[in-house]
Design a protein around this motif. Sequence first.
Motif, PDB file in Angstrom:
ATOM      1  N   MET A  76     -10.254  -8.861  58.464  1.00  0.00           N
ATOM      2  CA  MET A  76      -8.810  -8.732  58.347  1.00  0.00           C
ATOM      3  C   MET A  76      -8.457  -7.922  57.104  1.00  0.00           C
ATOM      4  N   ARG A  77      -7.489  -7.028  57.240  1.00  0.00           N
ATOM      5  CA  ARG A  77      -7.011  -6.246  56.105  1.00  0.00           C
ATOM      6  C   ARG A  77      -5.491  -6.287  56.062  1.00  0.00           C
ATOM      7  N   PRO A  78      -4.901  -6.326  54.860  1.00  0.00           N
ATOM      8  CA  PRO A  78      -3.436  -6.352  54.762  1.00  0.00           C
ATOM      9  C   PRO A  78      -2.830  -5.028  55.202  1.00  0.00           C
ATOM     10  N   VAL A  79      -1.583  -5.071  55.597  1.00  0.00           N
ATOM     11  CA  VAL A  79      -0.893  -3.867  56.051  1.00  0.00           C
ATOM     12  C   VAL A  79      -0.645  -2.936  54.874  1.00  0.00           C
ATOM     13  N   GLU A  80      -0.999  -1.672  55.057  1.00  0.00           N
ATOM     14  CA  GLU A  80      -0.792  -0.655  54.029  1.00  0.00           C
ATOM     15  C   GLU A  80       0.099   0.456  54.586  1.00  0.00           C
ATOM     16  N   ALA A  81       0.696   1.223  53.693  1.00  0.00           N
ATOM     17  CA  ALA A  81       1.670   2.241  54.101  1.00  0.00           C
ATOM     18  C   ALA A  81       1.065   3.297  55.023  1.00  0.00           C
ATOM     19  N   ASP A  82      -0.238   3.566  54.870  1.00  0.00           N
ATOM     20  CA  ASP A  82      -0.878   4.595  55.691  1.00  0.00           C
ATOM     21  C   ASP A  82      -1.541   3.998  56.926  1.00  0.00           C
ATOM     22  N   PHE A  83      -0.956   2.922  57.472  1.00  0.00           N
ATOM     23  CA  PHE A  83      -1.579   2.248  58.614  1.00  0.00           C
ATOM     24  C   PHE A  83      -1.789   3.197  59.796  1.00  0.00           C
ATOM     25  N   ALA A  84      -0.881   4.137  59.998  1.00  0.00           N
ATOM     26  CA  ALA A  84      -1.039   5.073  61.116  1.00  0.00           C
ATOM     27  C   ALA A  84      -2.254   5.965  60.909  1.00  0.00           C
ATOM     28  N   ASP A  85      -2.436   6.470  59.697  1.00  0.00           N
ATOM     29  CA  ASP A  85      -3.590   7.321  59.406  1.00  0.00           C
ATOM     30  C   ASP A  85      -4.888   6.541  59.548  1.00  0.00           C
ATOM     31  N   GLN A  86      -4.887   5.290  59.120  1.00  0.00           N
ATOM     32  CA  GLN A  86      -6.106   4.490  59.216  1.00  0.00           C
ATOM     33  C   GLN A  86      -6.449   4.177  60.668  1.00  0.00           C
ATOM     34  N   LEU A  87      -5.437   3.969  61.475  1.00  0.00           N
ATOM     35  CA  LEU A  87      -5.680   3.743  62.897  1.00  0.00           C
ATOM     36  C   LEU A  87      -6.184   5.019  63.553  1.00  0.00           C
ATOM     37  N   ARG A  88      -5.602   6.133  63.153  1.00  0.00           N
ATOM     38  CA  ARG A  88      -5.986   7.427  63.718  1.00  0.00           C
ATOM     39  C   ARG A  88      -7.426   7.794  63.364  1.00  0.00           C
ATOM     40  N   SER A  89      -7.831   7.507  62.133  1.00  0.00           N
ATOM     41  CA  SER A  89      -9.164   7.881  61.672  1.00  0.00           C
ATOM     42  C   SER A  89     -10.242   6.904  62.109  1.00  0.00           C
ATOM     43  N   GLY A  90      -9.832   5.715  62.553  1.00  0.00           N
ATOM     44  CA  GLY A  90     -10.814   4.718  62.946  1.00  0.00           C
ATOM     45  C   GLY A  90     -11.180   3.763  61.827  1.00  0.00           C
ATOM     46  N   ALA A  91     -10.502   3.838  60.696  1.00  0.00           N
ATOM     47  CA  ALA A  91     -10.773   2.914  59.595  1.00  0.00           C
ATOM     48  C   ALA A  91     -10.424   1.484  59.996  1.00  0.00           C
ATOM     49  N   VAL A  92      -9.460   1.341  60.904  1.00  0.00           N
ATOM     50  CA  VAL A  92      -9.142   0.037  61.484  1.00  0.00           C
ATOM     51  C   VAL A  92      -9.130   0.183  62.997  1.00  0.00           C
ATOM     52  N   ASP A  93      -9.423  -0.916  63.692  1.00  0.00           N
ATOM     53  CA  ASP A  93      -9.473  -0.882  65.158  1.00  0.00           C
ATOM     54  C   ASP A  93      -8.137  -1.230  65.789  1.00  0.00           C
ATOM     55  N   MET A  94      -7.378  -2.074  65.110  1.00  0.00           N
ATOM     56  CA  MET A  94      -6.071  -2.486  65.622  1.00  0.00           C
ATOM     57  C   MET A  94      -5.132  -2.711  64.451  1.00  0.00           C
ATOM     58  N   VAL A  95      -3.854  -2.513  64.713  1.00  0.00           N
ATOM     59  CA  VAL A  95      -2.817  -2.815  63.731  1.00  0.00           C
ATOM     60  C   VAL A  95      -1.792  -3.703  64.418  1.00  0.00           C
ATOM     61  N   ILE A  96      -1.491  -4.839  63.791  1.00  0.00           N
ATOM     62  CA  ILE A  96      -0.468  -5.746  64.327  1.00  0.00           C
ATOM     63  C   ILE A  96       0.675  -5.790  63.322  1.00  0.00           C
ATOM     64  N   ILE A  97       1.797  -5.223  63.690  1.00  0.00           N
ATOM     65  CA  ILE A  97       2.948  -5.116  62.798  1.00  0.00           C
ATOM     66  C   ILE A  97       4.240  -5.226  63.606  1.00  0.00           C
ATOM     67  N   PRO A  98       5.367  -5.474  62.940  1.00  0.00           N
ATOM     68  CA  PRO A  98       6.649  -5.469  63.643  1.00  0.00           C
ATOM     69  C   PRO A  98       6.954  -4.080  64.202  1.00  0.00           C
ATOM     70  N   THR A  99       7.521  -4.042  65.383  1.00  0.00           N
ATOM     71  CA  THR A  99       7.858  -2.760  65.995  1.00  0.00           C
ATOM     72  C   THR A  99       8.843  -1.981  65.134  1.00  0.00           C
ATOM     73  N   LYS A 100       9.705  -2.695  64.430  1.00  0.00           N
ATOM     74  CA  LYS A 100      10.682  -2.009  63.574  1.00  0.00           C
ATOM     75  C   LYS A 100       9.986  -1.286  62.432  1.00  0.00           C
ATOM     76  N   LEU A 101       8.890  -1.847  61.954  1.00  0.00           N
ATOM     77  CA  LEU A 101       8.132  -1.210  60.882  1.00  0.00           C
ATOM     78  C   LEU A 101       7.359  -0.012  61.412  1.00  0.00           C
ATOM     79  N   ALA A 102       6.838  -0.134  62.626  1.00  0.00           N
ATOM     80  CA  ALA A 102       6.065   0.970  63.211  1.00  0.00           C
ATOM     81  C   ALA A 102       6.960   2.155  63.508  1.00  0.00           C
ATOM     82  N   ASP A 103       8.137   1.877  64.066  1.00  0.00           N
ATOM     83  CA  ASP A 103       9.079   2.934  64.411  1.00  0.00           C
ATOM     84  C   ASP A 103       8.356   3.983  65.254  1.00  0.00           C
ATOM     85  N   ARG A 104       8.369   5.231  64.820  1.00  0.00           N
ATOM     86  CA  ARG A 104       7.672   6.286  65.564  1.00  0.00           C
ATOM     87  C   ARG A 104       6.431   6.762  64.832  1.00  0.00           C
ATOM     88  N   LYS A 105       5.986   5.999  63.845  1.00  0.00           N
ATOM     89  CA  LYS A 105       4.847   6.437  63.052  1.00  0.00           C
ATOM     90  C   LYS A 105       3.531   6.287  63.806  1.00  0.00           C
TER      91      LYS A 105
END
Length: 301
Positions: A130-159
């Motif tokens: 488990m890792r805490p949510v960081e501002a670059d969560f989209a980049d980490q998901l894109r690069s494969g640094a994390v396998d899944m991100v669980i966050i509020p949809t409002k926070l994800a927005d279009r990122k």
Amino acid sequence: MRLTSVDLNLLVALDALLTERNVTRAAERMSVGQPAMSASLAKLRKHFDDPLLVREGRSLQRTPLADALVGPVRETLSAAEAVLLRSPSFDPARDKAAFTIMAADYVTIVLLSPLLESIAEEAPHLRICMRPVEADFADQLRSGAVDMVIIPTKLADRKIPFPHEPLFSDRYVLVVDRNHPEVNDSVTPEQATSLRYVAFSGGTVSPITNVDLEALNVHVPVELTTESFVVPLLLLAGTRLATIAPERLALKLVSVAQLRIVEYPLSLSAIHEAMYWNSRDNADLAHQWLRRRIIDTARTI
């Protein structure tokens, strides 16, 4: 230099070290001892002729070269995993699998704790980091640094233009010590804004409650901030402090932490948690299995 002269296992160690920026946590992530990870770091420093991680105060920070290596190393390992770890089947009772999930500690307690309980016997060789949510969560998901991100949809927005699945909804409530002398079963907006707060700061991620309160032009006195949803609730006992917390989390801790939950009198956005993943993992059978189990668990909480 030929690849035959390089220990490619060092790439895995390098990825763990660059991600965790901590030798002990990198060792735990790879299930090896700290001396072995320290030896790998020494080899990597010699290979790159660069310290890679340097101490600043109590923490280790990446050097400029190490920062430049993060993306290429993760992409290389992701490509290797796609080739070498692909299996025509996945048997959770026998197969080993490891996943890194980025989520708030609130989600870990409310959703992932019951998940782990339900799959403990079904998937004894599954390991989740488990890792805490960081501002670059989209980049980490894109690069494969994390396998899944669980966050509020409002926070994800279009990122995160990635596949996602809604999991559960929640709402914010006011929480105080069970015997708080100034709070009864309800509070007025004036009372709510006059209380002293322990607040979730969000670290590099702006909390939804902050955004909502700013939109209402409401400012509450904050005495302490923490990058945790859980800690504020554990600090309330015996004090006159208050916090705004997700109701599901507050209900988990109301008895053990001797809390009182009160309706918050101002309008705050509902919480809609969703799971995001990279489309490259759509066909991965182990990934599919874990996604289904997370979704099934979310429906039961």
